[in-house]
Motif scaffolding. Structure first.
Motif, PDB file in Angstrom:
ATOM      1  N   ILE A 112       9.189  -2.206  -2.096  1.00  0.00           N
ATOM      2  CA  ILE A 112       8.025  -2.003  -1.225  1.00  0.00           C
ATOM      3  C   ILE A 112       8.025  -0.576  -0.681  1.00  0.00           C
ATOM      4  CG2 ILE A 112       7.014  -2.643   1.002  1.00  0.00           C
ATOM      5  CD1 ILE A 112       7.952  -5.560   0.361  1.00  0.00           C
ATOM      6  N   ILE A 113       9.166  -0.129  -0.168  1.00  0.00           N
ATOM      7  CA  ILE A 113       9.268   1.236   0.376  1.00  0.00           C
ATOM      8  C   ILE A 113       8.920   2.256  -0.703  1.00  0.00           C
ATOM      9  CG2 ILE A 113      10.837   2.952   1.368  1.00  0.00           C
ATOM     10  CD1 ILE A 113      10.322   0.753   3.369  1.00  0.00           C
ATOM     11  N   SER A 114       9.438   2.047  -1.897  1.00  0.00           N
ATOM     12  CA  SER A 114       9.183   2.976  -3.001  1.00  0.00           C
ATOM     13  C   SER A 114       7.695   3.027  -3.350  1.00  0.00           C
ATOM     14  CB  SER A 114      10.000   2.529  -4.218  1.00  0.00           C
ATOM     15  OG  SER A 114       9.699   3.328  -5.330  1.00  0.00           O
ATOM     16  N   VAL A 115       7.055   1.865  -3.442  1.00  0.00           N
ATOM     17  CA  VAL A 115       5.626   1.809  -3.763  1.00  0.00           C
ATOM     18  C   VAL A 115       4.811   2.510  -2.670  1.00  0.00           C
ATOM     19  CG1 VAL A 115       3.644   0.259  -4.008  1.00  0.00           C
ATOM     20  CG2 VAL A 115       5.781  -0.248  -5.211  1.00  0.00           C
ATOM     21  N   VAL A 116       5.122   2.196  -1.423  1.00  0.00           N
ATOM     22  CA  VAL A 116       4.370   2.784  -0.307  1.00  0.00           C
ATOM     23  C   VAL A 116       4.522   4.293  -0.305  1.00  0.00           C
ATOM     24  CG1 VAL A 116       4.245   2.945   2.197  1.00  0.00           C
ATOM     25  CG2 VAL A 116       4.424   0.710   1.110  1.00  0.00           C
ATOM     26  N   ARG A 117       5.736   4.791  -0.473  1.00  0.00           N
ATOM     27  CA  ARG A 117       5.962   6.254  -0.448  1.00  0.00           C
ATOM     28  C   ARG A 117       5.254   6.935  -1.606  1.00  0.00           C
ATOM     29  NH1 ARG A 117      11.878   5.877   1.951  1.00  0.00           N
ATOM     30  NH2 ARG A 117      11.200   5.603   4.106  1.00  0.00           N
ATOM     31  N   SER A 118       5.147   6.265  -2.748  1.00  0.00           N
ATOM     32  CA  SER A 118       4.479   6.880  -3.899  1.00  0.00           C
ATOM     33  C   SER A 118       2.981   7.035  -3.657  1.00  0.00           C
ATOM     34  CB  SER A 118       4.737   6.058  -5.167  1.00  0.00           C
ATOM     35  OG  SER A 118       3.956   4.879  -5.172  1.00  0.00           O
ATOM     36  N   LYS A 119       2.446   6.291  -2.700  1.00  0.00           N
ATOM     37  CA  LYS A 119       1.007   6.329  -2.432  1.00  0.00           C
ATOM     38  C   LYS A 119       0.655   7.232  -1.256  1.00  0.00           C
ATOM     39  CE  LYS A 119       0.013   1.842  -4.359  1.00  0.00           C
ATOM     40  NZ  LYS A 119      -0.865   2.378  -5.393  1.00  0.00           N
ATOM     41  N   MET A 120       1.655   7.765  -0.565  1.00  0.00           N
ATOM     42  CA  MET A 120       1.367   8.568   0.627  1.00  0.00           C
ATOM     43  C   MET A 120       1.449  10.037   0.317  1.00  0.00           C
ATOM     44  SD  MET A 120       3.010   6.381   3.662  1.00  0.00           S
ATOM     45  CE  MET A 120       1.785   5.371   4.443  1.00  0.00           C
TER      46      MET A 120
END
Length: 73
Positions: A65-73
């Motif tokens: 989840i953290i990885s996905v979120v950071r990739s979108k910010m």
């Protein structure tokens, strides 16, 4: 996804979005929503240790989840 557009999504849309983006079950996505993660921005300061406090979220899922979120910010 912009924060502005999220204001127009209802709870079921957000839960489905989490299911699709994070590759998790509806129950896990709903638990995240119920725990206060109701917008993408709510994850911005989260660390894996925060997310594992949510029922059904294990360390592997929390890192994803953290990885996905950071990739979108």
């Amino acid at each position: 996804r912009s924060e502005e557009n999220e204001d127009f999504l209802n709870e079921s849309d957000i839960v489905k979005d989490y299911m699709d983006e994070f590759g998790i079950s509806r129950d896990k996505a709903q638990n995240l929503y119920d725990a206060g993660y109701q917008h993408w921005g709510d994850f911005s300061e989260a660390i894996p240790e925060d997310l594992v406090m949510v029922n059904g979220i294990n360390p592997t899922i929390s890192r994803r989840i953290i990885s996905v979120v950071r990739s979108k910010m």
